[in-house]
Design an enzyme around this catalytic site. Structure first.
Site, PDB file in Angstrom:
ATOM      1  N   LYS A 118      29.668  34.254  31.644  1.00 20.57           N
ATOM      2  CA  LYS A 118      28.989  35.128  30.589  1.00 20.57           C
ATOM      3  C   LYS A 118      29.867  35.973  29.969  1.00 20.57           C
ATOM      4  CE  LYS A 118      26.302  37.703  33.594  1.00 20.57           C
ATOM      5  NZ  LYS A 118      26.937  37.117  35.064  1.00 20.57           N
ATOM      6  N   ARG A 137      19.999  43.869  34.837  1.00 21.37           N
ATOM      7  CA  ARG A 137      20.343  42.976  36.205  1.00 21.37           C
ATOM      8  C   ARG A 137      18.914  43.345  37.131  1.00 21.37           C
ATOM      9  NH1 ARG A 137      26.273  42.751  36.368  1.00 21.37           N
ATOM     10  NH2 ARG A 137      26.960  41.386  37.936  1.00 21.37           N
ATOM     11  N   ARG A 145      39.248  32.676  39.979  1.00 18.18           N
ATOM     12  CA  ARG A 145      39.412  33.592  38.771  1.00 18.18           C
ATOM     13  C   ARG A 145      40.518  34.391  38.782  1.00 18.18           C
ATOM     14  NH1 ARG A 145      33.931  36.459  36.152  1.00 18.18           N
ATOM     15  NH2 ARG A 145      34.041  37.688  38.249  1.00 18.18           N
ATOM     16  N   ARG A 193      40.025  40.125  41.178  1.00 17.45           N
ATOM     17  CA  ARG A 193      38.955  41.355  41.496  1.00 17.45           C
ATOM     18  C   ARG A 193      38.742  41.185  43.068  1.00 17.45           C
ATOM     19  NH1 ARG A 193      34.190  40.451  37.171  1.00 17.45           N
ATOM     20  NH2 ARG A 193      33.315  41.118  38.921  1.00 17.45           N
ATOM     21  N   ARG A 250      27.150  38.878  46.487  1.00 18.36           N
ATOM     22  CA  ARG A 250      26.670  39.012  45.237  1.00 18.36           C
ATOM     23  C   ARG A 250      25.745  37.796  44.569  1.00 18.36           C
ATOM     24  NH1 ARG A 250      32.177  38.708  42.243  1.00 18.36           N
ATOM     25  NH2 ARG A 250      31.377  39.033  40.261  1.00 18.36           N
TER      26      ARG A 250
HETATM   27  P1  AMP Z   1      30.277  41.942  36.795  1.00 20.42           P
HETATM   28  O1  AMP Z   1      31.663  42.280  36.266  1.00 20.42           O
HETATM   29  O2  AMP Z   1      29.052  41.848  35.718  1.00 20.42           O
HETATM   30  O3  AMP Z   1      30.218  40.742  37.762  1.00 20.42           O
HETATM   31  O4  AMP Z   1      29.893  43.277  37.650  1.00 20.42           O
HETATM   32  C1  AMP Z   1      30.533  43.697  38.806  1.00 20.42           C
HETATM   33  C2  AMP Z   1      29.871  44.636  39.689  1.00 20.42           C
HETATM   34  O5  AMP Z   1      29.562  45.835  38.994  1.00 20.42           O
HETATM   35  C3  AMP Z   1      28.613  44.084  40.172  1.00 20.42           C
HETATM   36  O6  AMP Z   1      28.699  43.331  41.054  1.00 20.42           O
HETATM   37  C4  AMP Z   1      27.739  45.344  40.460  1.00 20.42           C
HETATM   38  O7  AMP Z   1      28.306  46.188  41.504  1.00 20.42           O
HETATM   39  C5  AMP Z   1      28.233  46.259  39.191  1.00 20.42           C
HETATM   40  N1  AMP Z   1      27.395  46.124  37.996  1.00 20.42           N
HETATM   41  C6  AMP Z   1      27.606  45.594  36.828  1.00 20.42           C
HETATM   42  N2  AMP Z   1      26.714  45.649  36.001  1.00 20.42           N
HETATM   43  C7  AMP Z   1      25.634  46.331  36.724  1.00 20.42           C
HETATM   44  C8  AMP Z   1      24.317  46.502  36.438  1.00 20.42           C
HETATM   45  N3  AMP Z   1      23.815  46.135  35.242  1.00 20.42           N
HETATM   46  N4  AMP Z   1      23.400  47.074  37.291  1.00 20.42           N
HETATM   47  C9  AMP Z   1      24.051  47.549  38.817  1.00 20.42           C
HETATM   48  N5  AMP Z   1      25.341  47.202  38.864  1.00 20.42           N
HETATM   49  C10 AMP Z   1      26.046  46.369  38.043  1.00 20.42           C
END
Ligand code: AMP
Length: 217
Positions: free
Chosen positions: A17, A92, A131, A164, A175
């Site tokens: 994404k 989400r 990654r 990360r 996740r």
């Molecule tokens: P991402 O980089 O999108 O994979 O997000 C990393 C982490 O940030 C996720 O595993 C969640 O802990 C938190 N996070 C990001 N976006 C959201 C969201 N829309 N709602 C809740 N937690 C989020």
């Protein structure tokens, strides 16, 4: 995709994404909004939001809706979103999707499209565990599929590459579980509203990019 489009990218972590959102941002005037990036910045800067969010992120859990919804509402009010946006990592949960609808309705807007990027779980684990992200400019690499020219260093800005915390194997499975339980139901939610388009997220970045652009029509 017309200028000014408002798009949601839906898909499991590691579906690509972020990569596709960056391509869309460069190609169309649609601003990438990554809630993950916003949260990681808040954690690094130890803001009140960052302090509340860090433990959830570390465990691979979702940050509570109440913390994330206001953050997105404020971000969408900023001027750079007037020419359209690509939401990457939001919504989400169904509650977040409903709030997004309300937020947009207040300004007389609506989503144009929700693009679901589909990738099998097995490939996701390979993608996420390899990654790497640039500390300087945020560019994304993969140690096997898309390595930098010099190990650990960004081709673009020379910044240091890092893994990360939540891309470690023990957190990845959590996740994915969270995605299946809380986020995957959004596909039916948006299908019922006639907004969902699905694309195959397996293959070269460029080929997937072409599918994305075609799906956005
Ligand atoms: P991402 O980089 O999108 O994979 O997000 C990393 C982490 O940030 C996720 O595993 C969640 O802990 C938190 N996070 C990001 N976006 C959201 C969201 N829309 N709602 C809740 N937690 C989020």
């Amino acid at each position: 995709m017309a200028a000014g489009a408002r798009v949601v990218l839906l898909g499991p972590p590691g579906a690509g994404k972020g990569t596709q959102a960056k391509l869309l941002q460069d190609r169309f005037a649609a601003r990438q909004i990554s809630t993950g990036d916003i949260l990681r910045k808040a954690v690094a800067e130890q803001t009140p939001l960052g302090k509340q969010a860090s433990e959830y992120i570390r465990r691979g859990e979702l940050v509570p809706d109440r913390l994330i919804i206001d953050l997105v509402a404020d971000r969408l009010k900023e001027k750079d979103c007037e020419t359209g946006f690509v939401l990457d990592g939001f919504p989400r949960t169904i509650a977040q999707a409903q709030s997004l609808e309300e937020i947009l309705k207040k300004t007389g807007l609506a989503l144009d499209c929700v693009l679901s990027v589909q990738v099998p779980h097995k490939l996701i684990v390979e993608r996420l565990s390899g990654r790497r992200t640039c500390k300087g400019c945020g560019a994304l690499y993969h140690v096997v599929f898309d390595p930098p020219k010099a190990a650990g260093i960004c081709n673009g800005c020379g910044g240091e590459l890092f893994q990360r915390d939540d891309d470690r194997e023990e957190t990845i499975s959590n996740r994915l579980r969270v995605y299946d339980n809380q986020t995957a139901p959004l596909a039916s939610y948006y299908r019922e509203r006639g907004l969902l388009r699905e694309i195959d997220g397996v293959g070269e970045v460029e080929a997937i990019g072409k599918r994305v652009v075609r799906a956005l029509g």
